[in-house]
Write an enzyme that holds these catalytic residues in place. Sequence first.
Site, PDB file in Angstrom:
ATOM      1  N   HIS A  39       0.801  -1.228   0.000  1.00  0.00           N
ATOM      2  CA  HIS A  39       0.000   0.000   0.000  1.00  0.00           C
ATOM      3  C   HIS A  39       0.830   1.272   0.000  1.00  0.00           C
ATOM      4  CE1 HIS A  39      -4.101  -1.584   0.610  1.00  0.00           C
ATOM      5  NE2 HIS A  39      -3.545  -2.527   1.344  1.00  0.00           N
ATOM      6  N   LYS A  74      -8.575  13.209   4.752  1.00  0.00           N
ATOM      7  CA  LYS A  74      -7.560  12.162   4.667  1.00  0.00           C
ATOM      8  C   LYS A  74      -6.779  12.143   5.973  1.00  0.00           C
ATOM      9  CE  LYS A  74      -6.519  12.646  -0.249  1.00  0.00           C
ATOM     10  NZ  LYS A  74      -6.701  11.245  -0.589  1.00  0.00           N
ATOM     11  N   ARG A  75      -6.077  11.070   6.183  1.00  0.00           N
ATOM     12  CA  ARG A  75      -5.048  11.087   7.223  1.00  0.00           C
ATOM     13  C   ARG A  75      -4.099  12.249   6.934  1.00  0.00           C
ATOM     14  NH1 ARG A  75      -0.104   8.291   6.949  1.00  0.00           N
ATOM     15  NH2 ARG A  75      -0.902   7.195   5.124  1.00  0.00           N
ATOM     16  N   LYS A  84       0.385  14.046   1.602  1.00  0.00           N
ATOM     17  CA  LYS A  84      -0.984  14.300   1.150  1.00  0.00           C
ATOM     18  C   LYS A  84      -1.231  15.795   0.960  1.00  0.00           C
ATOM     19  CE  LYS A  84      -2.724  10.033   3.252  1.00  0.00           C
ATOM     20  NZ  LYS A  84      -3.225   9.288   2.094  1.00  0.00           N
ATOM     21  N   THR A 115      -8.920   5.752  -1.980  1.00  0.00           N
ATOM     22  CA  THR A 115     -10.297   5.314  -2.260  1.00  0.00           C
ATOM     23  C   THR A 115     -11.265   6.464  -2.030  1.00  0.00           C
ATOM     24  OG1 THR A 115     -10.478   4.435   0.000  1.00  0.00           O
ATOM     25  CG2 THR A 115      -9.926   2.874  -1.760  1.00  0.00           C
ATOM     26  N   LYS A 166     -14.841   7.644  -4.022  1.00  0.00           N
ATOM     27  CA  LYS A 166     -16.114   7.961  -3.366  1.00  0.00           C
ATOM     28  C   LYS A 166     -16.608   9.338  -3.793  1.00  0.00           C
ATOM     29  CE  LYS A 166     -14.428   5.171   0.428  1.00  0.00           C
ATOM     30  NZ  LYS A 166     -13.576   5.193   1.621  1.00  0.00           N
TER      31      LYS A 166
END
Length: 797
Positions: free
Chosen positions: A353, A534-535, A540, A642, A646
């Site tokens: 991942h 998000k985390r 990110k 993911t 969504k």
Amino acid sequence: MSATAPTADDLQAAILRHLTFTLGKDAAHASRYDWRMALSYALRDLIVEPWFSATRVTYGEDRKRVYYLSLEFLIGRLLEDVSINLGLRDVSAKALAALGQDLGAVIEDEPDAALGNGGLGRLAACFMESMATMGVPAMGYGIRYEHGLFRQRFEAGQQVETPEDWLKQKHPWEFERPEVVYEIGFKGHVSDEGGRRVWHPSESVVASAHDTPIVGWQGRWANTLRLWAATPTTMFDLDRFNAGDYAAAAEPEALARTISRVLYPDDTTEAGKELRLKQEYFLVSSAVQDILRRYRSGHGDIRKLADHVAIQMNDTHPALAGPELIRILVDHDGLAFDEAARIAEAVLGYTNHTLLPEALERWTTWMIGNVLPRHMEIIGALDARHAAAHPCRPPGTAIIENDQVKMGELAFITSHKVNGVSALHTELVKDTVFADLHALHPGRIVNQTNGITPRRWLKLANPALSALVTDTIGDGWEADLDRLEALEPHLDDAGFLDAYGAAKRSNKVALAAWVKDEMGETLDPEAIFDVQIKRVHEYKRQLLNILETIGLWHRMRAAPQDDWVPRVKIFGGKAAPGYAVAKQIIRLINDVGRVVNADPAIKGRLKVLYPANYNVSMAERLIPASDLSEQISTAGKEASGTGNMKFALNGAPTIGTLDGANVEIRDRVGADNFFLFGMTAPEVVARRNVPDHARQAIEASEDLQVVLQLLAEGRFSPEEPERYHGLLDQLWNHDHFLVASDYASYAAAQREVDSAWRDRAGWLRMAAANTARVGFFSSDRTIRGYMKDIWSVKAAL
């Protein structure tokens, strides 16, 4: 459900029965909690028969079974999910209404199961639901964390972690299995007895099983999520207790409770590292023992294990599954080491991942040798076996390097298939982190692009849009998301687009009401709802988002008379407790929100919100109401994502880089329906090799210079002007994730968003095109890929 599905009267009677005989309450004195529990038990009753039936079919037809090992299962609330998959949501609402209760309020009473952090755990939950929907015999294995991931709150803008208390109330969906227990050992020593290695643990706990049935669409099949709780082998030392040494007497209980108490304990200390390693082995050992017990109940020859068992390791956390399986096959079954290793390889698969080196776990040989001495021997033997099979292997392919055990290499070498989770990610896995192992084992790495379950992420989360889809193309899309392609002819139908816009607006109005209740902020539903959930991690790039927001605020203040497109910037996510930079970014976002939201000069046309304690239930509110999906990670860092799927499914076009599954989303929705910015993965690598790349980017952007100057002078932290000087130093002099280098491109893309938003019909068409074209990203499709390419299993339905 079948034609004999219960009516509202039937369900009402079942609710009252459980209220009386399970909960011991009468209707006149029942609380909302009581009504929720009674409905949950009534619905659970209806799952049991398909659950039992699935087990009977699996055993009766001797079907191969999938075992999914994950340290996280972010399942969220189950009440509404179960009612929808059973086709009983409306029936449930009617039954409760007859009893004077509101289903929505009852659903809101259910706590989220705090068993995961983000995408990893939510993917596992989607996979479990998809396997049940498709009739794949499967079991999920995880840990029944007492507190799970922490509950997040903000004090003066700073993240504060407190224990999550989801198990403070009884969990109605699980069945405790007191007869299913396994002893799990730690530490001790290994001896040679009669030519066989024997491990003598000096510590041990008992793993006890708690089973939750996971029911698929239409209630035709149900699988099991088995969560392990750690309990002591002996409750306490009575002699010590009677002698007054109460703390020492309770040590066995304290050890056990610690292991299954918290997800991802802070591992910045040696004690924290040891606890995390124990947790990973606790999961693996209990699962492998359970798998072998189940296999032996119906089969004699352990050498045929791979014909009946497929074990999938979700990330490196369960990487000890290989050594544990080999330990049992060698030490207890008497197999030769080489044969045991071949069996393990045939059984195991590993999902990678991440490309982040720090996320590919490493443990010191001392730590593993101390906590798991027999496993350290086996890992050394596996490394030697691999070296012997590949005498010219590059040094970097070794499992043990510089007195560290590399769990990614261990998982790779003990698996017959290794999969990436998006097309780009899989190619980068081949080219970067496992390039040398890929050269030694061509064909072992395969791609399985992630997916999401449409039952939860459209049917449940967005009833307004779900109803429009069904009215437009009919039902059946819930289990065949490719049917959304039938929306394509309607993308130029003004009536359909108006209805699509009305569905979106109803979700925004509902979110605005929730924000008003929770945060006291008033939102304009006509504004762009621009969301990044998000985390929180530097790659990110929540930092890029908030810096551009500061730039927008500054321009609005400079020209308040201009016709600005109103925006609501919403952030959500948690930072790891020990991740200081991520926590500082959270504080900055909250500080900016405090200033911007109170600024009369911009007339409320920009809001910055950060609702605390992001979880699955919050995502189910935010995603259907979102207009713009922020997927802005540094290219080459996000494996898949993911959340991006969504958002697109729910009609929020993406602003994003060519990273992870963004690449495939853009290919499918069309470049005109995606706001692309930023460097590609190869350009990122090249840019990092440019000396002073960050300083060059800042000096080339007057807008970014202004933003950084506002931070430097303490505009958002006047009580502590130097608060963000550390972030500034990083941006000017290091900037590994290339925030400065992508800033101008990102800001330009945001202005393209403004322009597109002004064309209302064009925006609605873009949003609807996203919904129509992302059927590929169903987790049902992903599971079919695993079944064919990795597990070699067939559906039983």
